[in-house]
Design a protein around this motif. Structure first.
Motif, short mmCIF file in Angstrom:
data_model
loop_
_atom_site.label_atom_id
_atom_site.label_comp_id
_atom_site.label_asym_id
_atom_site.label_seq_id
_atom_site.Cartn_x
_atom_site.Cartn_y
_atom_site.Cartn_z
N VAL A 51 0.84 -1.21 0.00
CA VAL A 51 0.00 0.00 0.00
C VAL A 51 0.87 1.25 0.00
CG1 VAL A 51 -1.99 -1.13 1.01
CG2 VAL A 51 -0.32 -0.09 2.53
N HIS A 53 3.37 2.42 1.71
CA HIS A 53 3.68 3.18 2.93
C HIS A 53 5.10 3.74 2.88
CE1 HIS A 53 3.84 4.22 7.20
NE2 HIS A 53 4.94 3.50 7.32
N ASP A 60 0.38 8.53 6.42
CA ASP A 60 -0.11 7.49 7.33
C ASP A 60 0.11 7.86 8.79
OD1 ASP A 60 -0.94 6.07 5.13
OD2 ASP A 60 0.85 4.80 5.04
N LEU A 381 -4.06 0.22 8.51
CA LEU A 381 -4.49 0.18 7.11
C LEU A 381 -4.84 -1.23 6.68
CD1 LEU A 381 -1.42 2.17 5.74
CD2 LEU A 381 -3.70 3.15 6.09
N ASN A 383 -4.15 -4.16 4.31
CA ASN A 383 -2.83 -4.44 3.74
C ASN A 383 -2.77 -5.86 3.20
OD1 ASN A 383 -2.37 -6.14 6.04
ND2 ASN A 383 -1.70 -4.36 7.20
N GLY A 395 -8.06 -3.10 8.43
CA GLY A 395 -7.68 -1.72 8.68
C GLY A 395 -8.73 -0.86 9.33
N TYR A 397 -8.51 2.10 8.48
CA TYR A 397 -8.73 2.82 7.23
C TYR A 397 -8.85 1.82 6.09
CZ TYR A 397 -7.58 7.23 9.52
OH TYR A 397 -7.59 8.32 10.34
N VAL A 399 -8.45 0.78 2.37
CA VAL A 399 -7.54 1.16 1.29
C VAL A 399 -8.07 0.62 -0.03
CG1 VAL A 399 -5.20 0.99 0.37
CG2 VAL A 399 -5.55 1.17 2.84
N ARG A 406 -6.79 6.11 1.01
CA ARG A 406 -7.15 5.70 2.36
C ARG A 406 -8.45 6.41 2.75
NH1 ARG A 406 -2.06 3.97 0.84
NH2 ARG A 406 -0.48 4.01 2.50
#
Length: 438
Positions: A51, A53, A60, A381, A383, A395, A397, A399, A406
């Motif tokens: 994702v 990061h 994030d 998140l 993932n 998550g 959030y 995604v 997000r």
């Protein structure tokens, strides 16, 4: 619960958790090789950019702050840092240092995991865990990492879920390196205990005092047939081997594992005694164990006997087991950190209630004398979820895996309300407020 029993102390930490391979992207390691070999449930699945990061870490961190988190768990990716044995990448070390400094500047305490499942591509070929060379390899890696942790006051985790690594990778052959060998499993277990001790020595040499532990996946086990004595025996042996043997070794210096017909060991490791400052608990579910009269001698299943509905990954939603596990950790006389707890909820509606019921168990355990210092939700998140690939969604959030956007789930508002208010509230109370959709 009374009003006092619903209140978290001011020094209690609410945080979120991630791991490098699952979120960063662009990593070449043993898991990337495992994927190319078609060993995931969907053989063509790849983690790839994850994702992203690695490039979106500032965004994030902001998401974590926005839900009221004051700690952020990450892992360092060994394969980035030592892509070839003995060659350490200074740019990768500097990049991790900068990310951790930025994290701390945002008011997030770093919780740093040194080993979260993955290995450099050379590791299993040159220094696998069942050989003593693994301890030296891990020591050298931690020695290279220690300077980047200076001044961070980080909570440190040497190994994430070592029993998952061992049972999945050494006994069942489902994870890298893909062995199915009892004696190698026990040799690897002993070496991982020694690797933790080596990591501690290297960290102390650079940092002085450290807060170091492991993060242990702990399941609530129950007999599949309440009336069958061998199912009860399987629960006793399984719970000790899976949940407690590793932590007991770090507290007492004695490693004891008994898995009849599969693998067992008895080892004295005096240097391991008193080698952790806290007990790290990852809790997700309850498992029903059934004795079998032939190999593999044990059946392991998730059941929905309480009618709550399994989570979307197929695990039982059983917060009562979380309370049981937390109370069991009291035997060690050490602070406890919940380093992972979460739910695969692909619709996003169950998670606030999951959080409420599990945080209720944290408060109950504290009231019973368990020194729980913090709770880190897995995960910040959605993932990449190992063998399961891109299906599960843990998550806070959501995604979009195509655009990487997000978006907050309903659990964000709930987590924020509890973390900022330091008080457990019912999700229904928050849902009644117009601002809850923030």
């Amino acid at each position: 619960m009374s009003a006092d029993e619903k209140t978290f102390p001011r020094d209690f930490t609410f945080g979120v958790a991630t791991s490098a391979y699952q979120v960063e992207g662009g990593i070449e390691n043993d898991w990337a090789e495992w994927e190319r070999a078609g060993r995931l449930k969907e053989p063509h699945t790849r983690c790839g950019r994850a994702v992203d990061h690695w490039n979106r870490y500032e965004e994030d961190y902001g998401l974590a702050v926005d839900v009221g988190a004051s700690a952020f768990r990450v892992s360092l990716e060994w394969a980035r840092i030592e892509p070839e044995r003995g060659r350490f990448d200074g740019a990768a070390l500097e990049a991790y240092r900068e990310r951790l400094l930025r994290m701390k500047a945002r008011g997030l305490r770093p919780v740093v995991t040194l080993h979260h499942f993955t290995h450099p591509t050379w590791f299993h070929r040159e220094t696998p865990w069942h050989t003593p060379a693994s301890v030296d390899a891990f020591r050298a890696y931690v020695r290279a990492c220690a300077p980047l942790l200076k001044g961070l006051e980080a909570l440190l985790i040497s190994l994430n879920e070592p029993m998952v690594v061992l049972l999945g990778g050494y006994l069942q052959g489902l994870l890298p390196p893909g062995f199915a060998d009892g004696p190698k499993t026990m040799a690897a277990l002993e070496n991982m205990v020694r690797a933790h001790v080596a990591a501690r020595e290297e960290l102390q040499a650079v940092l002085g005092r450290v807060e170091l532990g492991i993060s242990q996946n702990m399941l609530c086990f129950t007999p599949d047939r309440w009336w069958h004595p061998l199912d009860h025996a399987a629960v006793r042996l399984g719970a000790h081997a899976y949940n407690h043997a590793f932590h007991e070794a770090l507290v007492t210096g004695k490693l004891r594992v008994t898995m009849p017909g599969l693998a067992s060991t008895r080892a004295e490791i005096p240097q391991a005694r008193g080698s952790c400052e806290f007990i790290g608990v990852n809790y997700y579910s309850r498992a029903h164990l059934r004795f079998l009269p032939r190999y593999p001698f044990l059946a392991f299943q998730f059941r929905d006997r309480l009618g709550r509905g399994l989570t979307d990954i197929g695990w039982e939603d059983y917060p009562e087991g979380f309370g049981e596990i937390l109370r069991e950790t009291k035997r060690y006389g050490l602070p406890v950190w919940v380093t992972e707890n979460g739910i695969d909820d692909r619709g996003g509606q169950r998670r606030p209630h999951f959080l409420h019921r599990h945080l209720e168990q944290v408060l109950a355990a504290r009231a019973q004398g368990v020194d729980v210092r913090g709770y880190l939700y897995w995960s910040l998140l959605d993932n990449f979820e190992w063998l399961e690939g891109w299906g599960p969604r843990f998550g806070l959030y959501h995604v979009d895996f195509d655009t990487l956007e997000r978006r907050p789930t309903p659990a964000c508002a709930y987590f924020r309300a509890v973390a900022q208010g330091r008080r457990l509230i019912a999700p229904e109370a928050l849902e009644a407020q117009p601002s809850a959709a923030r």
